[in-house]
Motif scaffolding. Structure first.
Motif, PDB file in Angstrom:
ATOM      1  N   TRP A   1      88.557  79.680  52.124  1.00 22.67           N
ATOM      2  CA  TRP A   1      90.000  79.726  52.149  1.00 22.67           C
ATOM      3  C   TRP A   1      90.338  80.407  53.358  1.00 22.67           C
ATOM      4  O   TRP A   1      91.128  80.122  53.680  1.00 22.67           O
ATOM      5  CB  TRP A   1      90.912  80.460  50.734  1.00 22.67           C
ATOM      6  N   ILE A   2      89.769  81.669  53.542  1.00 20.70           N
ATOM      7  CA  ILE A   2      89.350  82.138  55.064  1.00 20.70           C
ATOM      8  C   ILE A   2      89.706  81.084  55.670  1.00 20.70           C
ATOM      9  O   ILE A   2      89.665  81.010  57.839  1.00 20.70           O
ATOM     10  CB  ILE A   2      88.040  83.180  55.023  1.00 20.70           C
ATOM     11  N   VAL A   3      88.243  80.138  56.106  1.00 20.40           N
ATOM     12  CA  VAL A   3      88.384  79.247  56.831  1.00 20.40           C
ATOM     13  C   VAL A   3      89.312  78.235  57.281  1.00 20.40           C
ATOM     14  O   VAL A   3      89.704  77.956  58.226  1.00 20.40           O
ATOM     15  CB  VAL A   3      86.992  78.134  56.501  1.00 20.40           C
ATOM     16  N   LYS A   4      90.060  77.492  56.022  1.00 20.44           N
ATOM     17  CA  LYS A   4      91.401  77.070  55.859  1.00 20.44           C
ATOM     18  C   LYS A   4      92.511  77.989  56.685  1.00 20.44           C
ATOM     19  O   LYS A   4      93.199  77.184  57.066  1.00 20.44           O
ATOM     20  CB  LYS A   4      91.912  76.330  54.521  1.00 20.44           C
ATOM     21  N   ALA A   5      92.530  79.299  56.478  1.00 22.97           N
ATOM     22  CA  ALA A   5      93.444  80.350  57.098  1.00 22.97           C
ATOM     23  C   ALA A   5      93.422  80.299  58.505  1.00 22.97           C
ATOM     24  O   ALA A   5      94.570  79.835  59.535  1.00 22.97           O
ATOM     25  CB  ALA A   5      93.197  81.399  56.722  1.00 22.97           C
ATOM     26  N   THR A   6      91.885  79.663  58.898  1.00 20.17           N
ATOM     27  CA  THR A   6      91.739  79.908  60.221  1.00 20.17           C
ATOM     28  C   THR A   6      92.782  78.224  61.293  1.00 20.17           C
ATOM     29  O   THR A   6      92.852  79.000  62.280  1.00 20.17           O
ATOM     30  CB  THR A   6      90.627  80.385  60.891  1.00 20.17           C
TER      31      THR A   6
ATOM     32  N   PHE B   1      86.018  83.098  48.123  1.00 18.58           N
ATOM     33  CA  PHE B   1      86.959  82.801  49.152  1.00 18.58           C
ATOM     34  C   PHE B   1      86.612  82.307  50.371  1.00 18.58           C
ATOM     35  O   PHE B   1      87.591  81.819  51.140  1.00 18.58           O
ATOM     36  CB  PHE B   1      88.316  84.009  48.838  1.00 18.58           C
ATOM     37  N   ALA B   2      85.042  82.448  50.868  1.00 18.05           N
ATOM     38  CA  ALA B   2      85.877  81.766  51.994  1.00 18.05           C
ATOM     39  C   ALA B   2      85.747  80.640  53.043  1.00 18.05           C
ATOM     40  O   ALA B   2      86.270  81.008  54.226  1.00 18.05           O
ATOM     41  CB  ALA B   2      83.181  82.169  52.441  1.00 18.05           C
TER      42      ALA B   2
ATOM     43  N   PHE C   1      80.749  95.787  49.114  1.00 18.63           N
ATOM     44  CA  PHE C   1      82.042  95.396  47.871  1.00 18.63           C
ATOM     45  C   PHE C   1      82.679  94.055  48.708  1.00 18.63           C
ATOM     46  O   PHE C   1      83.285  93.235  48.034  1.00 18.63           O
ATOM     47  CB  PHE C   1      82.657  96.324  47.988  1.00 18.63           C
ATOM     48  N   GLN C   2      83.378  94.794  50.174  1.00 17.22           N
ATOM     49  CA  GLN C   2      84.004  93.171  50.628  1.00 17.22           C
ATOM     50  C   GLN C   2      83.129  92.416  50.709  1.00 17.22           C
ATOM     51  O   GLN C   2      84.265  91.417  50.367  1.00 17.22           O
ATOM     52  CB  GLN C   2      84.832  93.623  51.798  1.00 17.22           C
ATOM     53  N   VAL C   3      81.478  91.927  50.460  1.00 16.44           N
ATOM     54  CA  VAL C   3      81.495  90.720  50.810  1.00 16.44           C
ATOM     55  C   VAL C   3      81.406  89.737  49.441  1.00 16.44           C
ATOM     56  O   VAL C   3      81.489  89.108  49.601  1.00 16.44           O
ATOM     57  CB  VAL C   3      80.114  90.428  51.797  1.00 16.44           C
ATOM     58  N   ILE C   4      81.325  90.535  48.720  1.00 20.41           N
ATOM     59  CA  ILE C   4      80.449  89.841  46.998  1.00 20.41           C
ATOM     60  C   ILE C   4      82.297  89.829  46.345  1.00 20.41           C
ATOM     61  O   ILE C   4      82.684  88.149  46.081  1.00 20.41           O
ATOM     62  CB  ILE C   4      79.853  91.426  45.915  1.00 20.41           C
ATOM     63  N   VAL C   5      83.474  89.887  47.085  1.00 18.33           N
ATOM     64  CA  VAL C   5      85.202  90.059  46.460  1.00 18.33           C
ATOM     65  C   VAL C   5      85.347  88.712  47.291  1.00 18.33           C
ATOM     66  O   VAL C   5      86.268  87.625  46.328  1.00 18.33           O
ATOM     67  CB  VAL C   5      85.761  91.194  46.845  1.00 18.33           C
ATOM     68  N   LEU C   6      85.142  88.619  48.879  1.00 15.74           N
ATOM     69  CA  LEU C   6      85.669  87.600  49.625  1.00 15.74           C
ATOM     70  C   LEU C   6      84.565  86.790  49.538  1.00 15.74           C
ATOM     71  O   LEU C   6      85.130  85.294  49.991  1.00 15.74           O
ATOM     72  CB  LEU C   6      86.146  88.225  50.921  1.00 15.74           C
ATOM     73  N   PHE C   7      83.313  87.132  49.197  1.00 21.12           N
ATOM     74  CA  PHE C   7      82.861  85.221  49.117  1.00 21.12           C
ATOM     75  C   PHE C   7      82.870  84.196  48.597  1.00 21.12           C
ATOM     76  O   PHE C   7      83.500  83.450  49.337  1.00 21.12           O
ATOM     77  CB  PHE C   7      81.154  86.098  49.069  1.00 21.12           C
TER      78      PHE C   7
END
Length: 543
Positions: free
Chosen positions: A302-307, A299-300, A291-297
């Motif tokens: 954005w996660i990279v940019k957050a790093t 926004f991947a 479920f987490q992967v489906i929801v966050l995929f």
């Protein structure tokens, strides 16, 4: 509580942890190099990377090991962050396979795996069969430990002290913290969730609170990659941070959902698990991750940019003065499965540096540019530093258990680093000759300058082909390398003869002739070293 029960639990946990390590290490040693190749090849697309991450982690049974490997790939430049995020997401799903296996409760047939593994390890001579035997042995040891822990826990539910202590986990946030802490210590969410599964089966923990402990385990699993990235470049730290942020965001999401509709989620999981409490925990672990992967995929990116906000800066701008390694950790080895890849990248960098310095050395020999001379000496010291640092790293690798295919190449890598260092010495010899020309006012004839330039061009060409062949296993130029080496040998003899003829005609001085002869001989040796570098991959994989 009887001390015997405690000792039994500790022994069971020890066997479980050792079985996990045997399985993971055995798989990495038996197929690590091939799995690494698959990981490198199929991660160009983020969705494909996620699928590969699932399969890869399911095979080696450790999201921590998979993520550490990804961190080392990013550090080595073999994978960028946008490719890494897919693999890391997939690894989070793949790691749930262990708890699914534990839920099947294969303890009754564990002795069969144990005996089969022992036979393969003790009596089979082939390294690959031995490593597979370690995997099977690890599987048996894992379930033997599981059986011992399960038997011990069956008596714990009668202990008021244990029941009262575990009842304090009724607070969901405390449960998340406990899961995080235990996993950070054990360094494996698979182990923590498996222990949680046993406790739930024995009625020591309510199913609802197990969900929150699982979420804490997912965050705790990030510590291995975070620690491994400390000695890496900024992108390596960002890759580890992707894993951490994904699990933090995923945990926050699930805590909100469980707080709002926990009873509904629990009923759904119990329904699809047939009322089996152990399978409920395993399925919850898997479903939460999917479920987490489906929801966050989506926004991947954005996660990279957050790093980049968490780990700001640029390696080139922030690098300290002095010499440093670019692809291998200065303090530790990221992952035994990728250590040889890191060394290869560092050797490629060292070889390029030596080749450029060779060209610079010839330039300063002809132009007598003092800045070029000084730069040759500076780069040569850098090459010497890399020689010692890479050699020390190879010694460390040689003392570790690495994939069988990689182990075969270690000897060749020792020779390659030595060949590159010798090429660097020849650049320094040119700078020495340039200083001699300046001090003794020695001049070269135009034909001598032209001949050295032509020979240098051939040597730089064979060096370029050889570095490419070694670094990327590209055998496209193999025949050209062999032909160039023969041509350079012939040219060296021809130029030495031309030099003698010029001396006879008094067209050059003995001092100039001595320098010319040394340079031509040195270039011929560089071509030999280049050929050695190219053929180092053939020694490990003859055809």
């Amino acid at each position: 509580m009887d001390i015997g029960i405690v000792l039994s639990m500790i022994g069971g946990l020890g066997l479980f942890l050792y079985g996990m390590k045997l399985m993971s290490d055995g798989l990495e040693k038996a197929a690590g190099a091939k799995l690494r190749g698959i990981l490198e090849f199929f991660t160009k697309n983020r969705l494909m990377g996620t699928l590969v991450g699932i399969v890869f982690c399911a095979i080696i049974q450790s999201s921590s090991a998979t993520t550490v490997m990804v961190v080392s790939f990013v550090n080595s430049g073999l994978m960028n962050l946008y490719q890494a995020v897919g693999v890391i997401m997939g690894a989070n799903i793949g790691t749930t396979v262990t708890s699914q296996l534990v839920a099947f409760n294969l303890s009754e047939i564990a002795p069969l795996f144990l005996m089969a593994g022992v036979i393969m390890v003790m009596f089979c001579k082939k390294p690959v069969v031995t490593k597979i035997g370690e995997v099977i042995l690890g599987f048996g040891v894992l379930f033997m430990g599981l059986s011992i822990m399960s038997s011990s826990m069956s008596t714990l539910k009668d202990s008021p002290l244990i029941v009262n202590a575990l009842s304090t986990l009724s607070n969901r946030f405390l449960a998340v913290f406990v899961g995080f802490l235990l996993t950070a210590i054990i360094q494996s969410s698979s182990v923590t969730v498996s222990i949680l599964l046993l406790m739930a089966q024995q009625g020591l923990l309510e199913l609802g609170i197990c969900f929150y402990v699982i979420l804490g385990c997912n965050i705790g699993a990030c510590t291995s990659a975070l620690l491994a990235s400390l000695s890496g470049k900024k992108d390596a730290k960002r890759a580890a941070m992707i894993h951490f942020l994904f699990n933090v965001f995923g945990t926050i999401l699930m805590v909100v959902i469980l707080s709002a509709a926990g009873d509904w989620v629990e009923a759904l999981i119990v329904g699809i698990s047939g009322g089996n409490v152990g399978r409920c925990v395993a399925n919850a672990h898997t479903l939460f991750k999917v479920f987490q992967v489906i929801v966050l995929f989506p926004f991947a990116g954005w996660i990279v940019k957050a790093t980049y906000l968490v780990v700001p800066g640029d390696d080139r701008k922030d690098s300290r003065e002095g010499y440093e390694l670019a692809y291998i950790g200065s303090k530790n080895i990221f992952s035994p499965a990728t250590a040889v890849v890191e060394v290869t990248k560092e050797l490629e960098r060292m070889a390029d540096m030596a080749a450029q310095n060779l060209n610079r050395g010839m330039n300063c020999l002809i132009t007598l540019d003092e800045e070029d001379i000084a730069e040759v000496y500076r780069v040569e010291k850098y090459v010497d530093y890399l020689n010692h640092a890479i050699t020390d790293y190879l010694v460390k690798i040689n003392q570790m258990t690495i994939p069988v295919d990689d182990a075969k190449s270690i000897g060749g890598l020792f020779h390659v680093v030595n060949d590159i260092e010798r090429i660097g010495d020849h650049a320094e010899n040119m700078a020495d000759a340039a200083k001699m020309r300046m001090e003794d006012n020695v001049s070269f004839s135009k034909p001598a300058q032209r001949e050295m330039g032509e020979m240098l061009d051939m040597v730089l060409t064979i060096l370029s082909y050889s570095i490419d062949m070694f670094s990327h296993n590209n055998r496209e130029h193999l025949e050209e390398i062999l032909e160039l080496e023969n041509n350079i040998d012939d040219m060296e003899k021809k130029l030495q003869q031309s030099h003698v003829e010029r001396l006879t005609r008094n067209e050059c001085t003995p001092e100039a002739g001595m320098i010319f002869s040394d340079i031509v001989s040195g270039l011929e040796r560089v071509a030999d070293h280049a050929t050695n570098i190219a053929f180092s991959i053939l020694d490990e994989d003859p055809e």
